[in-house]
Design a protein around this motif. Structure first.
Motif, short mmCIF file in Angstrom:
data_model
loop_
_atom_site.label_atom_id
_atom_site.label_comp_id
_atom_site.label_asym_id
_atom_site.label_seq_id
_atom_site.Cartn_x
_atom_site.Cartn_y
_atom_site.Cartn_z
N ALA A 164 0.84 -1.20 0.00
CA ALA A 164 0.00 0.00 0.00
C ALA A 164 0.87 1.24 0.00
CB ALA A 164 -0.90 -0.01 1.23
N GLY A 165 0.43 2.25 -0.70
CA GLY A 165 1.11 3.54 -0.73
C GLY A 165 0.23 4.63 -0.15
N VAL A 166 0.80 5.78 0.08
CA VAL A 166 0.07 6.91 0.65
C VAL A 166 -1.16 7.24 -0.20
CG1 VAL A 166 0.21 9.36 1.24
CG2 VAL A 166 2.12 7.86 1.77
N ASP A 167 -1.02 7.18 -1.51
CA ASP A 167 -2.15 7.51 -2.40
C ASP A 167 -3.29 6.50 -2.30
OD1 ASP A 167 -0.76 9.74 -3.25
OD2 ASP A 167 -0.02 8.79 -5.08
N ASP A 168 -3.04 5.33 -1.73
CA ASP A 168 -4.07 4.30 -1.58
C ASP A 168 -4.96 4.52 -0.36
OD1 ASP A 168 -3.18 2.72 -3.78
OD2 ASP A 168 -1.60 1.88 -2.51
N LEU A 169 -4.57 5.42 0.52
CA LEU A 169 -5.27 5.54 1.81
C LEU A 169 -6.78 5.72 1.71
CD1 LEU A 169 -2.66 7.38 4.02
CD2 LEU A 169 -3.56 5.07 4.33
N PRO A 170 -7.31 6.61 0.87
CA PRO A 170 -8.77 6.75 0.82
C PRO A 170 -9.48 5.44 0.47
CG PRO A 170 -7.74 8.61 -0.27
CD PRO A 170 -6.64 7.61 0.01
N GLU A 171 -8.98 4.74 -0.55
CA GLU A 171 -9.59 3.46 -0.93
C GLU A 171 -9.35 2.39 0.12
OE1 GLU A 171 -9.88 2.15 -5.31
OE2 GLU A 171 -8.05 3.35 -5.19
N LEU A 172 -8.17 2.38 0.71
CA LEU A 172 -7.86 1.39 1.75
C LEU A 172 -8.80 1.56 2.94
CD1 LEU A 172 -6.13 -0.88 2.91
CD2 LEU A 172 -4.49 0.87 3.67
N VAL A 173 -9.02 2.80 3.35
CA VAL A 173 -9.92 3.05 4.47
C VAL A 173 -11.33 2.57 4.13
CG1 VAL A 173 -11.04 4.88 5.80
CG2 VAL A 173 -8.56 4.87 5.52
N GLU A 174 -11.78 2.77 2.90
CA GLU A 174 -13.09 2.27 2.50
C GLU A 174 -13.14 0.75 2.57
OE1 GLU A 174 -16.88 1.74 1.77
OE2 GLU A 174 -15.96 3.65 2.28
N LEU A 184 -9.39 7.47 10.72
CA LEU A 184 -8.56 6.32 10.38
C LEU A 184 -7.52 6.64 9.30
CD1 LEU A 184 -7.92 3.36 10.84
CD2 LEU A 184 -9.68 2.78 9.16
N GLU A 185 -7.88 7.40 8.30
CA GLU A 185 -6.94 7.70 7.22
C GLU A 185 -5.70 8.42 7.77
OE1 GLU A 185 -6.72 10.10 2.99
OE2 GLU A 185 -8.65 9.31 3.65
N THR A 186 -5.91 9.41 8.60
CA THR A 186 -4.80 10.16 9.20
C THR A 186 -3.97 9.26 10.11
OG1 THR A 186 -6.09 12.19 9.10
CG2 THR A 186 -4.22 12.17 10.61
N ALA A 187 -4.65 8.46 10.92
CA ALA A 187 -3.95 7.57 11.85
C ALA A 187 -3.12 6.53 11.10
CB ALA A 187 -4.95 6.90 12.78
N LEU A 188 -3.68 5.95 10.04
CA LEU A 188 -2.94 4.96 9.26
C LEU A 188 -1.72 5.59 8.58
CD1 LEU A 188 -5.67 2.75 7.57
CD2 LEU A 188 -4.00 2.05 9.29
N ALA A 189 -1.88 6.79 8.08
CA ALA A 189 -0.75 7.45 7.42
C ALA A 189 0.42 7.60 8.38
CB ALA A 189 -1.17 8.82 6.90
N ALA A 190 0.12 7.97 9.62
CA ALA A 190 1.18 8.14 10.62
C ALA A 190 1.73 6.82 11.11
CB ALA A 190 0.62 8.94 11.80
N TRP A 191 0.99 5.75 10.92
CA TRP A 191 1.38 4.44 11.44
C TRP A 191 2.09 3.59 10.39
CZ3 TRP A 191 -2.01 -0.28 12.70
CH2 TRP A 191 -1.54 -0.93 13.82
N LEU A 192 1.67 3.71 9.12
CA LEU A 192 2.20 2.85 8.06
C LEU A 192 3.43 3.40 7.36
CD1 LEU A 192 -1.10 1.80 6.25
CD2 LEU A 192 0.27 0.41 7.80
N PHE A 193 3.50 4.71 7.20
CA PHE A 193 4.52 5.29 6.34
C PHE A 193 5.60 5.99 7.16
CE2 PHE A 193 0.48 5.04 4.03
CZ PHE A 193 0.84 4.01 3.17
N VAL A 194 6.25 5.19 7.95
CA VAL A 194 7.36 5.63 8.81
C VAL A 194 8.54 4.70 8.53
CG1 VAL A 194 5.87 6.62 10.58
CG2 VAL A 194 6.52 4.21 10.73
N PRO A 195 9.75 5.07 8.94
CA PRO A 195 10.92 4.22 8.64
C PRO A 195 10.79 2.78 9.13
CG PRO A 195 11.64 6.38 9.38
CD PRO A 195 10.14 6.34 9.56
N ARG A 196 10.22 2.56 10.29
CA ARG A 196 10.04 1.20 10.82
C ARG A 196 8.58 0.98 11.18
NH1 ARG A 196 14.81 -1.34 13.96
NH2 ARG A 196 12.99 -2.46 14.67
N PRO A 197 7.74 0.70 10.18
CA PRO A 197 6.30 0.56 10.47
C PRO A 197 6.01 -0.65 11.35
CG PRO A 197 6.77 -0.11 8.23
CD PRO A 197 8.05 0.46 8.79
#
Length: 117
Positions: free
Chosen positions: A18-28, A46-59
């Motif tokens: 998953a990439g950052v651009d996938d977040l809206p569809e992923l949340v759905e 959820l979209e904001t929370a996932l972005a901060a949780w998934l797209f970090v150096p060590r997810p």
């Protein structure tokens, strides 16, 4: 297992992280999954929370998405856990969901195998 004639693999479904651009569809998809499981609705941000949780150096968690015709049709989320008895890490599959139209075509097998690789 893949030689089983009941499994109809589809070439039109691809699997990728998953990439950052996938977040809206992923949340759905996650919301659909929660409804399918008759679970509580996921958090509103959820979209904001996932972005901060998934797209970090060590997810802490990783997500693979199944894509068909440029649309997300499924996802698998997993994390590395520790086994004291084996003194090793293993992949813990947290969620696995495919939209109904995509089920029965082998995409779930590909999602799982892709996560192991």
């Amino acid at each position: 297992m893949l030689a089983d004639p009941r499994i109809r693999l589809t070439r039109s479904v691809s699997i990728r992280p998953a990439g950052v651009d996938d977040l809206p569809e992923l949340v759905e998809l996650i919301r659909e999954h929660a409804r399918y499981e008759r679970a509580n609705e996921p958090r509103p941000d959820l979209e904001t929370a996932l972005a901060a949780w998934l797209f970090v150096p060590r997810p802490r968690v990783r997500v693979l998405v199944a894509v068909q015709n440029d649309a997300l049709v499924g996802y698998a989320s997993w994390s590395l856990e520790a086994s004291t008895w084996q003194a090793a890490e293993y992949a813990h599959l947290d969620c696995l969901y495919l939209r109904e139209a995509t089920r029965g075509r082998g995409a779930v097998i590909v999602l799982i195998v892709s996560g192991v690789e």
